[in-house]
Design a protein around this motif. Sequence first.
Motif, PDB file in Angstrom:
ATOM      1  N   TYR A  21       0.866  -1.169   0.000  1.00 44.22           N
ATOM      2  CA  TYR A  21       0.000   0.000   0.000  1.00 44.22           C
ATOM      3  C   TYR A  21       0.911   1.229   0.000  1.00 44.22           C
ATOM      4  O   TYR A  21       1.476   1.593   1.015  1.00 44.22           O
ATOM      5  CB  TYR A  21      -0.919  -0.106   1.219  1.00 44.22           C
ATOM      6  CG  TYR A  21      -1.584   1.143   1.717  1.00 44.22           C
ATOM      7  CD1 TYR A  21      -1.720   2.293   0.942  1.00 44.22           C
ATOM      8  CD2 TYR A  21      -2.117   1.169   3.000  1.00 44.22           C
ATOM      9  CE1 TYR A  21      -2.335   3.426   1.438  1.00 44.22           C
ATOM     10  CE2 TYR A  21      -2.727   2.300   3.509  1.00 44.22           C
ATOM     11  CZ  TYR A  21      -2.820   3.426   2.718  1.00 44.22           C
ATOM     12  OH  TYR A  21      -3.416   4.556   3.232  1.00 44.22           O
TER      13      TYR A  21
ATOM     14  N   ASP B  13       1.169   4.914  -0.184  1.00 47.33           N
ATOM     15  CA  ASP B  13       0.212   5.983   0.096  1.00 47.33           C
ATOM     16  C   ASP B  13       0.275   7.095  -0.945  1.00 47.33           C
ATOM     17  O   ASP B  13       1.340   7.647  -1.213  1.00 47.33           O
ATOM     18  CB  ASP B  13       0.516   6.551   1.484  1.00 47.33           C
ATOM     19  CG  ASP B  13      -0.693   7.228   2.083  1.00 47.33           C
ATOM     20  OD1 ASP B  13      -1.173   8.207   1.494  1.00 47.33           O
ATOM     21  OD2 ASP B  13      -1.155   6.762   3.135  1.00 47.33           O
ATOM     22  N   GLY B  14      -0.874   7.402  -1.550  1.00 44.54           N
ATOM     23  CA  GLY B  14      -0.964   8.549  -2.460  1.00 44.54           C
ATOM     24  C   GLY B  14      -0.360   8.340  -3.839  1.00 44.54           C
ATOM     25  O   GLY B  14      -0.271   9.285  -4.620  1.00 44.54           O
TER      26      GLY B  14
ATOM     27  N   THR C 282      -6.488  10.030   3.510  1.00 48.97           N
ATOM     28  CA  THR C 282      -5.944   8.739   3.936  1.00 48.97           C
ATOM     29  C   THR C 282      -6.872   8.007   4.897  1.00 48.97           C
ATOM     30  O   THR C 282      -7.117   6.809   4.746  1.00 48.97           O
ATOM     31  CB  THR C 282      -4.578   8.972   4.596  1.00 48.97           C
ATOM     32  OG1 THR C 282      -3.715   9.541   3.609  1.00 48.97           O
ATOM     33  CG2 THR C 282      -3.975   7.693   5.113  1.00 48.97           C
TER      34      THR C 282
ATOM     35  N   ASP D 272       3.311   9.664  -0.049  1.00 50.29           N
ATOM     36  CA  ASP D 272       2.338  10.697   0.272  1.00 50.29           C
ATOM     37  C   ASP D 272       2.981  11.846   1.047  1.00 50.29           C
ATOM     38  O   ASP D 272       2.798  13.015   0.699  1.00 50.29           O
ATOM     39  CB  ASP D 272       1.196  10.094   1.094  1.00 50.29           C
ATOM     40  CG  ASP D 272       0.122  11.117   1.400  1.00 50.29           C
ATOM     41  OD1 ASP D 272      -0.544  11.549   0.446  1.00 50.29           O
ATOM     42  OD2 ASP D 272      -0.029  11.505   2.560  1.00 50.29           O
TER      43      ASP D 272
ATOM     44  N   ASP E 105      -4.276   4.772  -1.710  1.00 52.57           N
ATOM     45  CA  ASP E 105      -5.553   5.152  -1.106  1.00 52.57           C
ATOM     46  C   ASP E 105      -6.200   6.343  -1.805  1.00 52.57           C
ATOM     47  O   ASP E 105      -7.367   6.628  -1.583  1.00 52.57           O
ATOM     48  CB  ASP E 105      -5.350   5.449   0.390  1.00 52.57           C
ATOM     49  CG  ASP E 105      -4.145   6.359   0.646  1.00 52.57           C
ATOM     50  OD1 ASP E 105      -3.371   6.624  -0.292  1.00 52.57           O
ATOM     51  OD2 ASP E 105      -3.977   6.791   1.801  1.00 52.57           O
ATOM     52  N   HIS E 106      -5.433   7.054  -2.623  1.00 48.06           N
ATOM     53  CA  HIS E 106      -5.938   8.236  -3.327  1.00 48.06           C
ATOM     54  C   HIS E 106      -4.815   8.698  -4.229  1.00 48.06           C
ATOM     55  O   HIS E 106      -3.715   8.144  -4.175  1.00 48.06           O
ATOM     56  CB  HIS E 106      -6.330   9.350  -2.344  1.00 48.06           C
ATOM     57  CG  HIS E 106      -5.264   9.635  -1.325  1.00 48.06           C
ATOM     58  ND1 HIS E 106      -4.106  10.314  -1.629  1.00 48.06           N
ATOM     59  CD2 HIS E 106      -5.140   9.255  -0.032  1.00 48.06           C
ATOM     60  CE1 HIS E 106      -3.337  10.364  -0.561  1.00 48.06           C
ATOM     61  NE2 HIS E 106      -3.926   9.715   0.423  1.00 48.06           N
TER      62      HIS E 106
ATOM     63  N   HIS F 131      -4.386  16.240  -1.712  1.00 43.19           N
ATOM     64  CA  HIS F 131      -5.535  15.411  -2.078  1.00 43.19           C
ATOM     65  C   HIS F 131      -6.683  15.774  -1.157  1.00 43.19           C
ATOM     66  O   HIS F 131      -6.585  16.734  -0.412  1.00 43.19           O
ATOM     67  CB  HIS F 131      -5.166  13.927  -2.018  1.00 43.19           C
ATOM     68  CG  HIS F 131      -4.559  13.525  -0.707  1.00 43.19           C
ATOM     69  ND1 HIS F 131      -5.309  13.088   0.354  1.00 43.19           N
ATOM     70  CD2 HIS F 131      -3.276  13.527  -0.280  1.00 43.19           C
ATOM     71  CE1 HIS F 131      -4.501  12.826   1.368  1.00 43.19           C
ATOM     72  NE2 HIS F 131      -3.262  13.091   1.030  1.00 43.19           N
TER      73      HIS F 131
HETATM   74 ZN   LIG Z   1      -3.032   8.684   1.939  1.00 46.76          ZN
END
Ligand SMILES: [Zn+2]
Length: 1017
Positions: A212, A214-215, A255, A417, A465-466, A734
């Motif tokens: 995972y 992030d971002g 997040t 992220d 996650d985004h 984000h």
């Molecule tokens: Zn995130």
Amino acid sequence: MLVELGITLRRGGPSLWLALIALVASAGCAQGTAPSASVIRGSMPDTHSESAPDLLVVPATQVWSESGINVESGQTITFTARGEIVAGPGRSGSDVPVKIPPEGTYLWDDRAVDRMFPLPAAGSGPAPCYGLIGRIGEGEPFFIGRTRSMVAQESGALRLGVNDFDVSDNQGEFLVQIELGGAERPVLHEQVVDAHAATGTPAEDCSVVVFYVDGLRPDVVREMVGLGHLPNIRRLFLEHGSWLEHTFTGFPSDTITSNGTMWTGCFSDRHGIKGQVSFSRRRLDCDSFLDPFGPQRSAQWLSPSGADAVVRSSQAAAIGVMQGAEARDEWLQVRHSSVPPLFEILRRRGHDWAVGVLPVMTEVPPPLWSRSMARHMPYFQAQKAWEYMDDANADYAIRNLLSRRQPVTIIWLPETDTCSHKCSRGQFGMTRKTIARADELLAAVVEELRAQGRLEKTYLLLVSDHGHIGGRDTHLSNFDLASDFFFRPRVLNAQGEWSGGGLGMSVHMHRYANRHPEDGAKEFVFIDGESDGAARVYLPRRHYRSQEWMGAERPGDLLSYRVDANRDPVDLPRSIASIHAVNSDGQVDRPIDLVLLKANDTAVLVTTHDRGQAVIERQRAADGRWEYRYFTVSDVRPTESGGVTYRMDTNQQFDPLELTRSVSPSLLSEFHDERFWLELTYDCPYPDGVVTLARHMLWDEELEDCQHEHAPDLVVTARPGWFFSTSASPGTMHGYPLAESMRATWFVNGPHVRRGARITTPARLADLTPTILDMIGLWDEASQESQFDGRPVRELYRGPVEFVTATRPVYWPDVNLQAWQRLNYTPLDRSALLPRTINRPEALVDINNIAYGMVMIPDLSIFRLMDDAISPVSGGRQPMTAMADNVEAFLRKRPNPLVSQGAMVPDVPGVALADYSVTSQGNLQRMDRAIDWVQNAGSTIDQKLAAPLKRETLPLTRPLNRGVDVAQQGFWEVYRFGQRTAIKVVDELVLNGVEDGTGRMLNAMRPVPNEIQLPPE
Ligand SMILES: [Zn+2]
């Protein structure tokens, strides 16, 4: 030395070198790359080219080397390069000279961050450092790397060079073959899989490992692969895996909310986590899910377990005694989501998920995690902790997670992220270094899985996650919504009429208060939206001075909200939508995009300044699922009873979500299910907007009390080019409902998974948990127990009969994100209205960081201390740590489980200072592992003994083991709970108390009133 562009230099001659193959043999000193003519011709099929390939020597000491070739606009040029250069001393993070191939490197040394590269790189742009670049005539430089096939955009002399800010201290050369004409060569091949393809099923007995990141933006992944980087992601996911191209998170694209969605398979109206900060209208106080205990808070919210559950139920009992059963039930309910998270589903079946540090986690800190952190983090530098999180989490996964052999392992790499938020141009600049490093860490974990013999039975997922907005063609401007709109004093003209300024309200945010001296303790607006594309606004009910926060919701009051008895009421959505501000280019602009208001239990009002207003309505269909419609409205008014009325207006030319541009208004104003809306809107500026905005603003019936306490009055989103923050950042953000922020990464590799596939069927992150459950064979059971909003994505798997789909070539322009230009950046000044505060997380002197640094001391690795002691003679290498790691890794990978698990018992590389105390966590954990090992060894022997008796185990073994298990578990639960509580007291009471007190004191010395009266003219 900075060498000016466009000047041709040469080791000894005016015009530069173009050598034919025969000549290269004599230049064969170039790092052992001396080729023979046949090798070159053999490796480069040139059947399509109009001219024979030439081989050019590009010395690393020249900015530009003439190729002697003139290209015509529209002509195809194909480059193939090899050779290596050494770019100056210390350019790639260590003082050992590193050989750099034609594709260059993203693992540059920090000293290069602000340097001026011919093609913007490091801190200023997306190009790799020190790679092969080209230029036609006086045109803009372009990246070549190891291979590049392109159509010339202009005519002129072709020159080649090295993307370096200083070529004077370089060595080596690149050898480049150039072909003119012929067909453009692809960077990748892919098969496009749409909704009509046959779908298959996952293989049996598999486990899942989730990376995972992030971002992470998927388009950046593809471009970096196209540039010749991320070799492991390329092989595992682009060549041998499937890409779910249209995957979107929910709104807000942050997040914490996304993690709620990712690990429950449900939208936020059911899991109840709706923002990074949770404000309570009951306590008039907030908790942040982003502070050190946020992860545990979110896990507890989703499903209290272990010692926390005990505490929770005893707290509930206490409330029951003090305030009665009703208060107790209410207390229990507002803290409980209506859906079980993934770990709860696994635990009900005797499994668990294996996670280190994650935004949602059950053990804080995870056992021995700080050891992994201490291996990588500089001493006493907690403010830099974020720069070492990826290494620490990958290290922790290899050492402590994979050996647990749970069905689901999640490895969170948060630096992409964090760096995107802080660093220049985000994933179009500095963050590419972090992504390149993530590719290496991912490979290390995959290597461990292979060594343990589990890779064939493992699904690998690469998800984010985004996404992120900004950095591609502009820097973002920050708008201080708190100071410059809500706090800013109202300006009264000479006649005493309100003529401008802001709302003149006191403002509270997480660990922040900016107060007007006239306001009472309950008179303030709470804002959750720092460094974010969305902000959630909480106000007192009815009017600003009502003193009432928990009363019934009256959305109509917000359309006519009184901030003071002497002033006319304001239409808050329209006022906020019309805000003006000066951006960092000095232009007057509008920072606000959408203002969202829950009009009633089934409708959301969307307000914009220049695209009108619209309503999203939802209702339950016959099967219990939600359906939605969308229509533009006019004549929006409050009613006497606090409601909102409006007139449906389908003729309007503009609409807030810009859907009528591509879809007919009559289709939009009919009710459709969520799947239909996703398919209708995934390509729009607000992908899945109708569903996801409604899911955020409206709440599930089961969370009604939760809504009462935690729902905001208004949700505001920033326009592209803007974000909400008290301070400027050259990074990206984000939270927005906009496409770049909503689009998440999702790649899959594993048994039965299609290879090289781009799946065009849209998906949601709510599909992640269902898909994981499907992969481990639990979907059928789990989906009968509870209703998920997501579904397992099965387009991933090859069908039973796979009709051969031809692969399609992907060319460089398909992945090129065109972000090569240099950007200027002028940060905006902080608002003059900001309160003074002492919490500056980036500064070393911050008291939080000092405290965290102290907590980390006992976990410093002994081997690292020894390495650091000998570093003057070892040249920065870590021989002691490496030796300990190698021995452990060797044992861990032995096929005999008794040996491999036995290796983990002493945890040699993890030996830390604290272990000189017998009761340190390391020693306790080591004892615990020893007990596990004895139990396992015992059961193997036990099975051998039991075999002649035709039994699985000897009669007494099982109850005995179970007793040991329970004792072990109970011990760790209590130990972690105690450790956590101790840190919590330090963090939340002592440190924040000191800061808040100091902040208040500083502010009291400089009062700002609600209103300012202009003098008569
Ligand atoms: Zn995130």
